[in-house]
Design an enzyme around this catalytic site. Structure first.
Site, PDB file in Angstrom:
ATOM      1  N   ARG A   1      -6.131   9.888  -0.561  1.00 36.34           N
ATOM      2  CA  ARG A   1      -5.915  10.276  -1.962  1.00 36.34           C
ATOM      3  C   ARG A   1      -7.232  10.298  -2.708  1.00 36.34           C
ATOM      4  O   ARG A   1      -7.449  11.139  -3.570  1.00 36.34           O
ATOM      5  CB  ARG A   1      -4.928   9.307  -2.616  1.00 36.34           C
TER       6      ARG A   1
ATOM      7  N   HIS B   1       0.851  -1.187   0.000  1.00 32.40           N
ATOM      8  CA  HIS B   1       0.000   0.000   0.000  1.00 32.40           C
ATOM      9  C   HIS B   1       0.886   1.237   0.000  1.00 32.40           C
ATOM     10  O   HIS B   1       1.872   1.288   0.731  1.00 32.40           O
ATOM     11  CB  HIS B   1      -0.890  -0.029   1.248  1.00 32.40           C
TER      12      HIS B   1
END
Ligand SMILES: Cc1cc2nc3c(=O)[nH]c(=O)nc-3n(C[C@H](O)[C@H](O)[C@H](O)COP(=O)(O)OP(=O)(O)OC[C@H]3O[C@@H](n4cnc5c(N)ncnc54)[C@H](O)[C@@H]3O)c2cc1C
Ligand code: SF4
Ligand code: FES
Lengths: 663, 241
Positions: free
Chosen positions: A273, A257
């Site tokens: 994000r 990740h």
């Protein structure tokens, strides 16, 4: 001799295990569920960002449906997934979210009218429709065509897990926590249950059932740098491996990740994000648009992670005592947004790093580095969730390779998988338990019990040479140094050799505390670490043999995705007494795919060794589609002609959406 | 500049005939942003493999690791060593729960029992059609339910509670919060009478003496006192009906 009977046995009390157990309980059978920790503490609680389901309620989700969700999932998997399973999943996901809502999970809802969001670092106003008011909202996540990730601030997993666990309590699922499954009981063909060890008093108990399900989550803790909870050690998958029959598949497919915080490795959700946060380098420069002009920070996870590492390798990382890292900037979303929708993220940054991410400028930037995050591989099953090699053993959730994720799973698709698989596989499992089982040969059970007792006794009695914690930490380092984001044949070979040696050493450790009848953490390590090493070896060995790059598996010496030679699943199994897994392969049939392999839409173009069958199948697909569209057939009919799939009628029913009804 | 930390941990194994409650002292070097989780992991790996304690998420969200830290119940994974000026940290298991061993207590069984007592699930006669549009909920109402759904069952409020020590069967702030959560949730069709049945007594909402330690210590900053007061007002009104 303590032997406990029930109709069904579930190992693991995360979202997957609990949801499956409810399905069994609803069928009127007794179900026992074992878990190492109280079930509400399972790793599923850590899900922050959310769960994908194509409800299409919000303005940015308009036009979404199962077809788009399916296509995103297949692309995301880099064509490594089982497309029939991806179809089953996409069709059932909206039902799973709606069921959870009815169970009280407080999904964030749509408010009609204009609202300001950040898209591509720009404040933008979107208008929510009147008719969507009060329905479940969704946020953006990487690798998806629509905003599809249903969420509750950044505590989605917590609320989901509590909703499901409470429902399980209501349905009288017999939950036994601090109870660890340590061995699968079987007669060579059929699974009879497990031997479990009580983590409070050390007692060994045989749990016998008509069917057994493993839902023990992932194996992230074989890595030094991981976002996973400390109990994610993969021992559930390992005991399946130790039957010598079950296969663990695609174990080399390990997801990294992009944004765990440094150094603790606690995750800052992809929602950061998704909601508009950006990545910056040592100069404060936003570098992702240079690498991925189209999707930028929201390309799929494997791509973003590699781009970050690439950028760090160019010397653009930020130096720190814990190595180089980059920055995540969410302050551009505004304080109000951070404090409402990314509250846990803010809390994590404040507590563990002394940073308030809502502060503007460098002060509020959080240090991040890609780390191990998710296990795409696991216990191989049929679409029904049952092992092909051991009757009566089912697997579900992150522990399984049901295979809807292939070589890379999309954010939000995993907690969605847990509940969806819990429903679908849970139902098949319940049917199995109804129709099978009966007479159990207690001699076999007794034999397993006494063998297990002898094994644990031998562990405490042995005056071994090695310290189990040192072995464990060394394994984690090897995995992180040599079997992580960038892999090479040479490094993988070294890793396999060293892990094999560690595995041998792990047979010869010294346990200081000799007590068997109580919690004994060192003894627990002594029997878990060899299992973790087996898992690590399956990962490293599978990665060594797979001479291509696909999804999260990236070989610097074989940078292309090789559809010609590698449209196949790695199946590993373990023969007792050996020190390496054995490997065989399962072909993926391009000619049966609804979506034959193609370019993913992000990452470098032209990086594929093509398989001529892709073009052939695509032509077939196009022809069928064109003909049926001309005949005015519905999208369901066309789908069925392209790739029929089995799914229980109650889950296969069309999903209603505003604006299009059941279309 | 790094300094020496002194960790004093309580050790006792109630299942052993020879074990006696005592403290063991460990010394270790402090590192930046060190937490009690990091300390205990190091102690187990390097000094005392036998020390029992519980962690799962190590990120302050699962509620496993609550223990008494210098006399105050806290989440050990979220407790930074730098906040202890003299570098001395004393660790004890939480009271009010069944002791397992050393720093480990059985919160799981307590909370499962609590959930059963307050019937901590949505009560609703309707059969939901999961293929059809979901029930509409006002966004603020969903948000408010979420605010009350954030309890992580860590048990800190229970361990903080003097009432609970005197009245072992007291449901605790967390149990009362749970009733408030379902009362607030439009999916749950239980009436105030129904909740009265569950918690309208001295082991429930009328047992609370409003000492406030629960709310002070709750790691999720949940509005425990105002919700208990709210439930009490609702249930008193019910009682006087
Ligand atoms: C930090 C973080 C954030 C995430 N965020 C998201 C997200 O936003 N969206 C998303 O879709 N996914 C997310 N994921 C992934 C997702 O959380 C997991 O894939 C999913 O929760 C796994 O659920 P599970 O039920 O399979 O297993 P888990 O929840 O891991 O549960 C495993 C269970 O098995 C038990 N167990 C393990 N071994 C044994 C044994 N030997 N005997 C008995 N019991 C055992 C444990 O006690 C536990 O109850 C995230 C993961 C992490 C690490
Ligand atoms: S109310 Fe707060 S202190 Fe009490 S159990 Fe829940 S989170 Fe912990
Ligand atoms: S370990 Fe999960 S809250 Fe501390």
């Amino acid at each position: 001799m303590n032997i406990q009977y029930s109709d069904a046995l579930v190992i693991g009390g995360g979202l997957a295990g609990l949801r499956a157990a409810i399905e069994v309980a609803k069928s009127g059978q007794s179900v026992t569920l074992l878990s190492i920790c109280p079930v509400k503490r399972s790793h599923s609680a850590a899900v922050q960002g959310g769960m994908q389901a194509s409800l299409g309620n919000g303005a940015k989700g308009e036009g979404d449906n199962e077809d788009l969700h399916f296509a995103d999932t297949v692309k995301g998997s880099d064509w490594g997934c089982d497309q029939e399973v991806a179809r089953m999943f996409a069709q059932t996901a909206p039902k799973a979210v709606r069921e959870l809502a009815a169970w009280g999970v407080p999904w964030t809802r749509v408010t009609k009218g204009p609202r300001t969001v950040v898209i591509n670092a720009q404040k933008t106003v979107i208008e929510e429709k009147e008719e969507a008011h009060g329905l479940i909202n969704a946020r953006d996540f990487g690798g998806t065509k629509k905003w599809r990730t249903c969420y509750i601030a950044d505590a989605t997993g917590h609320c989901m897990l509590y909703g499901v666990a409470n429902e399980a309590i209501k349905h009288q699922v017999k939950i036994i926590d601090r109870m660890e499954a340590v061995r699968i009981i079987h007669d060579g063909k059929k699974c009879l249950g497990v031997i479990a060890r009580d983590l409070i008093n050390g007692q060994l108990i045989a749990y016998i059932a008509r069917g057994t399900m493993i839902a023990t989550g992932g194996y992230g803790r074989i890595y030094k740098q991981t976002t996973n909870a400390v109990i994610c050690e993969g021992t559930g998958a390992a005991i399946a491996l130790e039957t010598g029959l079950c296969r663990l598949s695609n174990m080399e497919a390990v997801q990294f990740h992009p944004t765990p915080i440094v150094p603790s490795g606690i995750l800052l959700t992809e929602g950061c994000r998704g909601d508009g946060g950006i990545l910056r380098d040592v100069d404060g420069y936003r570098f992702m648009p240079d690498y991925e002009p189209e999707k930028k920070e929201l390309a799929s996870r494997d791509v973003v992670s590699r781009r970050m590492m690439e950028h760090i390798r160019k010397g653009k990382g930020v130096k720190s005592p814990y190595g180089d890292h980059l920055w995540l900037d969410i302050s551009i979303l505004g304080r109000a947004h951070v404090e409402k929708n990314l509250r846990d993220v803010q809390d994590i940054c404040k507590t563990f790093n002394g940073i308030d991410p809502a502060d503007e400028g460098p002060k509020g930037w959080a240090p991040v580095l890609p780390m191990q995050h998710y296990s795409m591989g696991g216990i191989r099953t049929k679409p029904t969730g049952e092992s092909q090699w051991l009757d009566g053993l089912f697997a579900c959730g992150e522990a399984a390779c049901w295979d809807m994720h292939g070589f890379n799973r999309l954010g939000g698709n995993s907690c969605a998988e847990t509940v969806v698989a819990g429903m679908i596989i849970g139902d098949y499992f319940a049917q199995y338990c109804k129709n099978n089982g009966e007479v159990v040969d207690t001699n076999i059970v007794k034999e397993f019990l006494s063998k297990e007792y002898q094994y644990l006794k031998s562990l405490v009695d042995k005056e071994g040479k090695y310290n189990v914690f040192e072995i464990k930490n060394r394994m984690k380092e090897i995995m992180w140094d040599k079997v992580a984001i960038f892999r090479t044949g040479e490094g993988l070979k070294e890793a396999v050799d060293e892990l094999e040696k560690l595995y041998k050493d792990s047979q010869d450790v010294k346990v200081h505390c000799k007590e068997l009848d109580c919690a004994n953490p060192e003894l627990e390590e002594a029997y878990r670490v060899p299992r973790m090493l087996k898992i690590a070896l399956c990962v490293a060995y599978g990665a060594l043999l797979r001479t291509e790059s696909r999804g999260a598996h990236y070989r610097e010496d074989y940078p292309k995705r090789d559809d010609l030679n590698w449209m196949k699943r790695t199946n590993t199994y373990w023969v007792e007494g050996e020190t390496l897994p054995r490997v065989e392969y399962e072909e993926l049939d391009i000619m049966k795919m609804e979506m034959p392999p193609a370019f993913r839409g992000y990452g470098a173009k032209g990086n594929i060794i093509e398989n001529p069958l892709s073009e052939k199948r695509q032509a077939e697909v196009d022809a069928i589609r064109e003909k049926m569209e001309a005949e005015g057939k519905s999208r369901y009919e066309i789908q069925d002609a392209l790739m029929p799939y089995e799914l229980q009628a109650k889950f296969k029913k069309p999903n209603q959406r505003i604006g299009v009804d059941y279309e | 500049m790094s300094r020496k930390l002194t960790i004093k941990a309580f050790k006792y194994n109630p299942l052993s005939k020879i074990s006696k409650p005592h403290f063991v002292t460990y010394e270790l070097e402090e590192t930046p942003f060190m937490t009690v989780f990091v300390c205990l992991t190091l102690i187990r790996e390097k000094m005392d493999a036998d020390l029992s304690f519980d962690f799962v998420c190590r990120a302050g969200i699962c509620g496993s690791c609550a223990m008494m830290i210098n006399g105050v119940p806290k989440l050990a994974c979220k407790t930074l060593t730098k906040d202890y000026e003299d570098g001395v940290i004393e660790l004890m298991p939480m009271p009010a729960f069944r002791h397992i061993k050393d720093l480990s207590v059985n919160t799981g069984e307590w909370f499962e029992d609590m959930c059963k007592r307050v019937e901590s699930w949505v009560h609703n006669e309707k059969e939901t059609d999961i293929s059809a549009l979901e029930e509409r909920i006002e966004p603020e109402v969903a948000d408010e339910t979420f605010e009350l759904d954030r309890c992580i069952e860590c048990g800190i409020c229970v361990a903080s509670c003097a009432t609970k020590l005197m009245r072992p069967n007291f449901i605790g702030a967390t149990g009362l919060l749970r009733t408030a959560r379902y009362l607030q949730d439009p999916h749950d069709h239980r009436s105030i009478e129904d909740f009265y049945e569950l918690v309208g007594d001295d082991d429930g909402v009328f047992g609370c003496m409003s000492l406030l330690a629960c709310e002070d210590n709750c790691p999720k900053n949940l509005p425990l006192q105002s919700k208990i007061a709210y439930m009490r007002r609702q249930l008193v009104a019910q009682k006087n009906k």
